[in-house]
Scaffold this motif. Structure first.
Motif, PDB file in Angstrom:
ATOM      1  N   LYS A  10    -101.906 -20.033 -17.217  1.00  0.00           N
ATOM      2  CA  LYS A  10    -100.679 -20.764 -17.556  1.00  0.00           C
ATOM      3  C   LYS A  10     -99.472 -19.864 -17.339  1.00  0.00           C
ATOM      4  O   LYS A  10     -99.590 -18.638 -17.337  1.00  0.00           O
ATOM      5  CB  LYS A  10    -100.734 -21.227 -19.011  1.00  0.00           C
ATOM      6  N   PRO A  11     -98.275 -20.444 -17.154  1.00  0.00           N
ATOM      7  CA  PRO A  11     -97.071 -19.620 -16.971  1.00  0.00           C
ATOM      8  C   PRO A  11     -96.833 -18.712 -18.178  1.00  0.00           C
ATOM      9  O   PRO A  11     -97.239 -19.016 -19.296  1.00  0.00           O
ATOM     10  CB  PRO A  11     -95.947 -20.642 -16.830  1.00  0.00           C
ATOM     11  N   PHE A  12     -96.161 -17.590 -17.927  1.00  0.00           N
ATOM     12  CA  PHE A  12     -95.822 -16.669 -19.006  1.00  0.00           C
ATOM     13  C   PHE A  12     -94.852 -17.331 -19.973  1.00  0.00           C
ATOM     14  O   PHE A  12     -94.044 -18.172 -19.582  1.00  0.00           O
ATOM     15  CB  PHE A  12     -95.167 -15.404 -18.436  1.00  0.00           C
ATOM     16  N   THR A  13     -94.916 -16.906 -21.231  1.00  0.00           N
ATOM     17  CA  THR A  13     -93.952 -17.383 -22.216  1.00  0.00           C
ATOM     18  C   THR A  13     -92.613 -16.699 -21.964  1.00  0.00           C
ATOM     19  O   THR A  13     -92.530 -15.727 -21.201  1.00  0.00           O
ATOM     20  CB  THR A  13     -94.431 -17.083 -23.644  1.00  0.00           C
ATOM     21  N   LEU A  14     -91.585 -17.167 -22.638  1.00  0.00           N
ATOM     22  CA  LEU A  14     -90.247 -16.613 -22.448  1.00  0.00           C
ATOM     23  C   LEU A  14     -90.196 -15.132 -22.843  1.00  0.00           C
ATOM     24  O   LEU A  14     -89.586 -14.319 -22.147  1.00  0.00           O
ATOM     25  CB  LEU A  14     -89.236 -17.424 -23.253  1.00  0.00           C
ATOM     26  N   VAL A  15     -90.857 -14.785 -23.925  1.00  0.00           N
ATOM     27  CA  VAL A  15     -90.879 -13.388 -24.379  1.00  0.00           C
ATOM     28  C   VAL A  15     -91.581 -12.497 -23.353  1.00  0.00           C
ATOM     29  O   VAL A  15     -91.118 -11.390 -23.042  1.00  0.00           O
ATOM     30  CB  VAL A  15     -91.571 -13.287 -25.760  1.00  0.00           C
ATOM     31  N   GLU A  16     -92.691 -12.981 -22.801  1.00  0.00           N
ATOM     32  CA  GLU A  16     -93.416 -12.199 -21.787  1.00  0.00           C
ATOM     33  C   GLU A  16     -92.580 -12.044 -20.517  1.00  0.00           C
ATOM     34  O   GLU A  16     -92.631 -10.998 -19.868  1.00  0.00           O
ATOM     35  CB  GLU A  16     -94.750 -12.877 -21.466  1.00  0.00           C
ATOM     36  N   ARG A  17     -91.822 -13.064 -20.158  1.00  0.00           N
ATOM     37  CA  ARG A  17     -90.953 -12.964 -18.982  1.00  0.00           C
ATOM     38  C   ARG A  17     -89.884 -11.907 -19.170  1.00  0.00           C
ATOM     39  O   ARG A  17     -89.566 -11.158 -18.244  1.00  0.00           O
ATOM     40  CB  ARG A  17     -90.289 -14.301 -18.680  1.00  0.00           C
ATOM     41  N   PHE A  18     -89.306 -11.829 -20.377  1.00  0.00           N
ATOM     42  CA  PHE A  18     -88.319 -10.779 -20.664  1.00  0.00           C
ATOM     43  C   PHE A  18     -88.966  -9.401 -20.601  1.00  0.00           C
ATOM     44  O   PHE A  18     -88.387  -8.449 -20.080  1.00  0.00           O
ATOM     45  CB  PHE A  18     -87.665 -10.988 -22.036  1.00  0.00           C
ATOM     46  N   ARG A  19     -90.177  -9.270 -21.154  1.00  0.00           N
ATOM     47  CA  ARG A  19     -90.871  -7.994 -21.155  1.00  0.00           C
ATOM     48  C   ARG A  19     -91.181  -7.528 -19.727  1.00  0.00           C
ATOM     49  O   ARG A  19     -91.130  -6.336 -19.431  1.00  0.00           O
ATOM     50  CB  ARG A  19     -92.160  -8.096 -21.957  1.00  0.00           C
ATOM     51  N   LEU A  20     -91.481  -8.469 -18.841  1.00  0.00           N
ATOM     52  CA  LEU A  20     -91.785  -8.135 -17.445  1.00  0.00           C
ATOM     53  C   LEU A  20     -90.536  -8.055 -16.565  1.00  0.00           C
ATOM     54  O   LEU A  20     -90.648  -7.798 -15.370  1.00  0.00           O
ATOM     55  CB  LEU A  20     -92.737  -9.186 -16.859  1.00  0.00           C
ATOM     56  N   ASN A  21     -89.368  -8.296 -17.128  1.00  0.00           N
ATOM     57  CA  ASN A  21     -88.116  -8.358 -16.350  1.00  0.00           C
ATOM     58  C   ASN A  21     -88.175  -9.418 -15.263  1.00  0.00           C
ATOM     59  O   ASN A  21     -87.737  -9.201 -14.139  1.00  0.00           O
ATOM     60  CB  ASN A  21     -87.759  -6.998 -15.751  1.00  0.00           C
ATOM     61  N   GLY A  22     -88.715 -10.562 -15.589  1.00  0.00           N
ATOM     62  CA  GLY A  22     -88.789 -11.681 -14.650  1.00  0.00           C
ATOM     63  C   GLY A  22     -90.152 -11.786 -13.997  1.00  0.00           C
ATOM     64  O   GLY A  22     -90.856 -10.790 -13.836  1.00  0.00           O
ATOM     65  N   THR A  23     -90.519 -13.012 -13.635  1.00  0.00           N
ATOM     66  CA  THR A  23     -91.809 -13.242 -12.991  1.00  0.00           C
ATOM     67  C   THR A  23     -91.663 -13.942 -11.645  1.00  0.00           C
ATOM     68  O   THR A  23     -92.650 -14.367 -11.067  1.00  0.00           O
ATOM     69  CB  THR A  23     -92.718 -14.100 -13.898  1.00  0.00           C
ATOM     70  N   GLY A  24     -90.446 -14.057 -11.144  1.00  0.00           N
ATOM     71  CA  GLY A  24     -90.216 -14.714  -9.862  1.00  0.00           C
ATOM     72  C   GLY A  24     -89.593 -13.778  -8.857  1.00  0.00           C
ATOM     73  O   GLY A  24     -88.857 -12.860  -9.209  1.00  0.00           O
ATOM     74  N   SER A  25     -89.903 -14.007  -7.605  1.00  0.00           N
ATOM     75  CA  SER A  25     -89.375 -13.165  -6.530  1.00  0.00           C
ATOM     76  C   SER A  25     -88.036 -13.698  -6.042  1.00  0.00           C
ATOM     77  O   SER A  25     -87.698 -14.861  -6.293  1.00  0.00           O
ATOM     78  CB  SER A  25     -90.351 -13.152  -5.355  1.00  0.00           C
ATOM     79  N   PRO A  26     -87.287 -12.866  -5.309  1.00  0.00           N
ATOM     80  CA  PRO A  26     -86.124 -13.412  -4.598  1.00  0.00           C
ATOM     81  C   PRO A  26     -86.611 -14.274  -3.425  1.00  0.00           C
ATOM     82  O   PRO A  26     -87.808 -14.338  -3.138  1.00  0.00           O
ATOM     83  CB  PRO A  26     -85.395 -12.162  -4.109  1.00  0.00           C
ATOM     84  N   LYS A  27     -85.694 -14.945  -2.759  1.00  0.00           N
ATOM     85  CA  LYS A  27     -86.053 -15.754  -1.594  1.00  0.00           C
ATOM     86  C   LYS A  27     -86.601 -14.848  -0.497  1.00  0.00           C
ATOM     87  O   LYS A  27     -85.982 -13.841  -0.144  1.00  0.00           O
ATOM     88  CB  LYS A  27     -84.848 -16.507  -1.073  1.00  0.00           C
ATOM     89  N   LEU A  28     -87.767 -15.199   0.042  1.00  0.00           N
ATOM     90  CA  LEU A  28     -88.427 -14.401   1.074  1.00  0.00           C
ATOM     91  C   LEU A  28     -88.491 -15.202   2.367  1.00  0.00           C
ATOM     92  O   LEU A  28     -88.815 -16.390   2.356  1.00  0.00           O
ATOM     93  CB  LEU A  28     -89.847 -14.041   0.625  1.00  0.00           C
ATOM     94  N   HIS A  29     -88.194 -14.556   3.473  1.00  0.00           N
ATOM     95  CA  HIS A  29     -88.243 -15.213   4.784  1.00  0.00           C
ATOM     96  C   HIS A  29     -89.627 -15.044   5.392  1.00  0.00           C
ATOM     97  O   HIS A  29     -90.128 -13.930   5.522  1.00  0.00           O
ATOM     98  CB  HIS A  29     -87.179 -14.633   5.708  1.00  0.00           C
ATOM     99  N   ILE A  30     -90.231 -16.156   5.754  1.00  0.00           N
ATOM    100  CA  ILE A  30     -91.585 -16.158   6.310  1.00  0.00           C
ATOM    101  C   ILE A  30     -91.509 -15.780   7.782  1.00  0.00           C
ATOM    102  O   ILE A  30     -90.742 -16.367   8.546  1.00  0.00           O
ATOM    103  CB  ILE A  30     -92.245 -17.536   6.137  1.00  0.00           C
ATOM    104  N   THR A  31     -92.314 -14.805   8.196  1.00  0.00           N
ATOM    105  CA  THR A  31     -92.340 -14.394   9.594  1.00  0.00           C
ATOM    106  C   THR A  31     -93.566 -14.922  10.330  1.00  0.00           C
ATOM    107  O   THR A  31     -93.495 -15.186  11.528  1.00  0.00           O
ATOM    108  CB  THR A  31     -92.317 -12.861   9.717  1.00  0.00           C
TER     109      THR A  31
END
Length: 141
Positions: free
Chosen positions: A22-43
């Motif tokens: 399941k997705p991380f909770t809000l507290v876990e997301r803060f502890r990890l400094n975010g769980t999503g990447s920036p936009k990535l260009h597919i090559t």
């Protein structure tokens, strides 16, 4: 597993949650400094994913979501959103010499350009989280 996640279907959510947690909770997301990447260009991609991406003329981009037991690589084609769900035990992550990262799961692969330093930091976050939380024995799965 490659899934169409455009619509709110509980059976698809259950498959994803069973595969990568399941997705991380809000507290876990803060502890990890975010769980999503920036936009990535597919090559480059495998044939199945390439056949989806060539349906429109938009720029091929994706983003990655970190989950407790794996990652989800999401991209859009036409008006649909697709997800490549990769649990840690099937994830193979390689860094190419041309500032490129490759994600492999079975016969699927996606290669993305890494021009921004934040991309390198996020890839290290994935590798570190995988090393700390991946099961060490078959019984742990």
């Amino acid at each position: 597993m490659l899934l169409n996640i455009s619509y709110n279907r509980p059976d698809i959510k259950e498959k994803i949650n069973a595969e990568v947690g399941k997705p991380f909770t809000l507290v876990e997301r803060f502890r990890l400094n975010g769980t999503g990447s920036p936009k990535l260009h597919i090559t480059s991609t495998s044939l199945d994913i390439h056949n989806l991406l060539v349906l429109d003329n938009n720029m091929n981009t994706c983003n990655i979501e970190l989950r407790p037991k794996g990652i989800i690589i999401m991209f859009r084609s036409l008006l649909e959103t697709f997800a490549l769900v990769i649990p840690f035990y099937k994830l193979h992550l390689y860094k190419g010499k041309a500032r490129e990262y490759s994600f492999y799961r079975d016969h699927y692969f996606i290669k993305v350009k890494a021009g921004d330093p934040s991309v390198h930091k996020f890839m290290m976050k994935i590798l570190n989280y995988k090393a700390e939380n991946a099961p060490t024995q078959v019984e742990d799965l």
